[in-house]
Motif scaffolding. Structure first.
Motif, PDB file in Angstrom:
ATOM      1  N   ARG A 143       0.848  -1.193   0.000  1.00 23.05           N
ATOM      2  CA  ARG A 143       0.000   0.000   0.000  1.00 23.05           C
ATOM      3  C   ARG A 143       0.884   1.244   0.000  1.00 23.05           C
ATOM      4  O   ARG A 143       1.746   1.410   0.867  1.00 23.05           O
ATOM      5  CB  ARG A 143      -0.904  -0.004   1.223  1.00 23.05           C
ATOM      6  CG  ARG A 143      -1.968   1.105   1.182  1.00 23.05           C
ATOM      7  CD  ARG A 143      -2.846   1.042   2.407  1.00 23.05           C
ATOM      8  NE  ARG A 143      -3.854   2.092   2.368  1.00 23.05           N
ATOM      9  CZ  ARG A 143      -4.450   2.570   3.448  1.00 23.05           C
ATOM     10  NH1 ARG A 143      -4.147   2.104   4.636  1.00 23.05           N
ATOM     11  NH2 ARG A 143      -5.349   3.529   3.338  1.00 23.05           N
ATOM     12  N   ASP A 195      -3.074   5.137  -2.536  1.00 22.23           N
ATOM     13  CA  ASP A 195      -3.967   6.170  -2.016  1.00 22.23           C
ATOM     14  C   ASP A 195      -3.363   7.529  -2.313  1.00 22.23           C
ATOM     15  O   ASP A 195      -2.145   7.719  -2.163  1.00 22.23           O
ATOM     16  CB  ASP A 195      -4.155   6.005  -0.505  1.00 22.23           C
ATOM     17  CG  ASP A 195      -5.016   4.801  -0.166  1.00 22.23           C
ATOM     18  OD1 ASP A 195      -6.046   4.615  -0.819  1.00 22.23           O
ATOM     19  OD2 ASP A 195      -4.647   4.050   0.753  1.00 22.23           O
ATOM     20  N   ALA A 212      -2.705  11.671   7.954  1.00 15.50           N
ATOM     21  CA  ALA A 212      -2.838  10.242   7.659  1.00 15.50           C
ATOM     22  C   ALA A 212      -1.686   9.450   8.263  1.00 15.50           C
ATOM     23  O   ALA A 212      -1.875   8.358   8.817  1.00 15.50           O
ATOM     24  CB  ALA A 212      -2.903  10.022   6.157  1.00 15.50           C
ATOM     25  N   GLU A 216      -1.951   9.170  12.056  1.00 16.09           N
ATOM     26  CA  GLU A 216      -2.992   8.239  12.502  1.00 16.09           C
ATOM     27  C   GLU A 216      -2.570   6.786  12.371  1.00 16.09           C
ATOM     28  O   GLU A 216      -3.314   5.883  12.747  1.00 16.09           O
ATOM     29  CB  GLU A 216      -4.273   8.481  11.703  1.00 16.09           C
ATOM     30  CG  GLU A 216      -4.943   9.810  12.052  1.00 16.09           C
ATOM     31  CD  GLU A 216      -6.041  10.179  11.071  1.00 16.09           C
ATOM     32  OE1 GLU A 216      -6.336   9.351  10.171  1.00 16.09           O
ATOM     33  OE2 GLU A 216      -6.601  11.276  11.202  1.00 16.09           O
ATOM     34  N   GLU A 263      -1.921   4.978   9.585  1.00 17.44           N
ATOM     35  CA  GLU A 263      -2.383   4.187   8.449  1.00 17.44           C
ATOM     36  C   GLU A 263      -1.241   3.279   7.973  1.00 17.44           C
ATOM     37  O   GLU A 263      -0.094   3.715   7.890  1.00 17.44           O
ATOM     38  CB  GLU A 263      -2.833   5.099   7.312  1.00 17.44           C
ATOM     39  CG  GLU A 263      -4.156   5.795   7.558  1.00 17.44           C
ATOM     40  CD  GLU A 263      -5.344   4.895   7.263  1.00 17.44           C
ATOM     41  OE1 GLU A 263      -5.140   3.798   6.710  1.00 17.44           O
ATOM     42  OE2 GLU A 263      -6.470   5.293   7.596  1.00 17.44           O
ATOM     43  N   THR A 314     -10.034  -2.590   8.111  1.00 20.49           N
ATOM     44  CA  THR A 314      -8.586  -2.534   7.896  1.00 20.49           C
ATOM     45  C   THR A 314      -8.202  -3.257   6.614  1.00 20.49           C
ATOM     46  O   THR A 314      -7.418  -2.749   5.801  1.00 20.49           O
ATOM     47  CB  THR A 314      -7.838  -3.154   9.086  1.00 20.49           C
ATOM     48  OG1 THR A 314      -8.102  -2.382  10.263  1.00 20.49           O
ATOM     49  CG2 THR A 314      -6.334  -3.177   8.840  1.00 20.49           C
ATOM     50  N   ARG A 357      -9.135  -1.237   3.495  1.00 13.91           N
ATOM     51  CA  ARG A 357      -8.187  -0.151   3.194  1.00 13.91           C
ATOM     52  C   ARG A 357      -6.893  -0.703   2.614  1.00 13.91           C
ATOM     53  O   ARG A 357      -6.309  -0.118   1.701  1.00 13.91           O
ATOM     54  CB  ARG A 357      -7.892   0.666   4.452  1.00 13.91           C
ATOM     55  CG  ARG A 357      -9.059   1.495   4.948  1.00 13.91           C
ATOM     56  CD  ARG A 357      -8.603   2.586   5.901  1.00 13.91           C
ATOM     57  NE  ARG A 357      -7.890   2.067   7.050  1.00 13.91           N
ATOM     58  CZ  ARG A 357      -8.473   1.660   8.175  1.00 13.91           C
ATOM     59  NH1 ARG A 357      -9.795   1.691   8.283  1.00 13.91           N
ATOM     60  NH2 ARG A 357      -7.755   1.210   9.193  1.00 13.91           N
ATOM     61  N   TRP A 369      -8.516   4.103  -0.314  1.00 14.40           N
ATOM     62  CA  TRP A 369      -9.625   4.964   0.091  1.00 14.40           C
ATOM     63  C   TRP A 369     -10.627   5.234  -1.021  1.00 14.40           C
ATOM     64  O   TRP A 369     -11.797   5.463  -0.759  1.00 14.40           O
ATOM     65  CB  TRP A 369      -9.083   6.320   0.555  1.00 14.40           C
ATOM     66  CG  TRP A 369      -8.253   6.278   1.775  1.00 14.40           C
ATOM     67  CD1 TRP A 369      -8.426   5.492   2.868  1.00 14.40           C
ATOM     68  CD2 TRP A 369      -7.099   7.073   2.045  1.00 14.40           C
ATOM     69  NE1 TRP A 369      -7.456   5.743   3.796  1.00 14.40           N
ATOM     70  CE2 TRP A 369      -6.631   6.712   3.321  1.00 14.40           C
ATOM     71  CE3 TRP A 369      -6.420   8.070   1.321  1.00 14.40           C
ATOM     72  CZ2 TRP A 369      -5.522   7.309   3.903  1.00 14.40           C
ATOM     73  CZ3 TRP A 369      -5.318   8.660   1.898  1.00 14.40           C
ATOM     74  CH2 TRP A 369      -4.863   8.288   3.182  1.00 14.40           C
TER      75      TRP A 369
END
Length: 226
Positions: free
Chosen positions: A2, A28, A39, A42, A44, A174, A177, A182
């Protein structure tokens, strides 16, 4: 894998996303520095960041410095039109893992990103193995009990996440994603479908369903049937 792409030029961002899609990356996209930093704060689960420096709201260099102050060691590939040597040195000293000057060839971006991911995860000659399944992160080839298994891009991404973290419980949100990012419209049962396909291609108890919680791939066989 990712990837977070932080680029304020819509056409360039679209081109990069299109180019990386065949490489089994979930990309993303964010277009400003404040959103990117939020982001990353947090937590991710990104495997790498492609970061432009000339961003609105917060300069990419500020994002880079802030991310490293937070102790986040996610690999960061900087994109910039600033080609002065001192600019590149400043970026590398601030914590960038690699630097690519605009304009660039897409093939070079892909190669640098692959090299960066190999270095960061120490995956050279390090295949994932669990319960008779072998997944080579470099070639993305999968086998079960020595026989090759063909997986779709989504199935491969999902299996790699489970095999990288055996015993970890993933919520459906989770996993969504991780697999879709997103921006894509996702059917509500998409993850359930992918899990079903993985069980069918390997064995029924490969991935356990924890009702109301999520999914887990155990390190060893469990008695529970899900």
């Amino acid at each position: 894998m990712r990837i977070l792409l932080v680029e304020d030029d819509p056409s360039l961002a679209s081109g990069i996303r299109l180019a990386l899609k065949p490489e089994n990356f979930t990309v993303d996209h964010l277009s400003d520095g404040v959103s990117a930093l939020a982001a990353l704060k947090e937590g991710e689960p990104f495997d790498a960041v492609i970061l432009d420096l000339g961003l609105p709201r917060m300069d990419g260099m500020q994002v880079l410095e802030a991310v490293r102050r937070l102790g986040n060691r996610v690999p960061i590939l900087v994109l910039t039109a600033r080609d002065a040597v001192d600019e590149r040195i400043t970026g590398l000293d601030a914590g960038a893992d690699d630097y690519l000057t605009k304009p660039f060839e897409v093939a070079e971006l892909k190669a640098r990103l692959r090299a960066l991911l190999r270095r960061s995860s120490d995956q050279v000659n390090s295949a994932l193995e669990c319960r008779g399944i072998r997944l080579d992160p470099l070639t993305m080839q999968v086998s079960y009990q020595g026989k090759p298994v063909v997986l779709s891009r989504r199935e491969l991404t999902l299996l790699q996440e489970f095999m990288s973290h055996p015993g970890r419980v993933f919520t459906r949100d989770t996993l969504t994603r991780l697999v879709y990012g997103w921006d894509e419209d996702v059917e509500s049962n998409a993850i359930e479908v992918h899990v079903h396909h993985l069980r069918r291609k390997f064995f029924p108890h490969l991935i356990r369903t924890l009702r109301g919680i999520g999914y887990v791939m155990d390190k060893t066989n469990q008695d529970e049937h899900s």
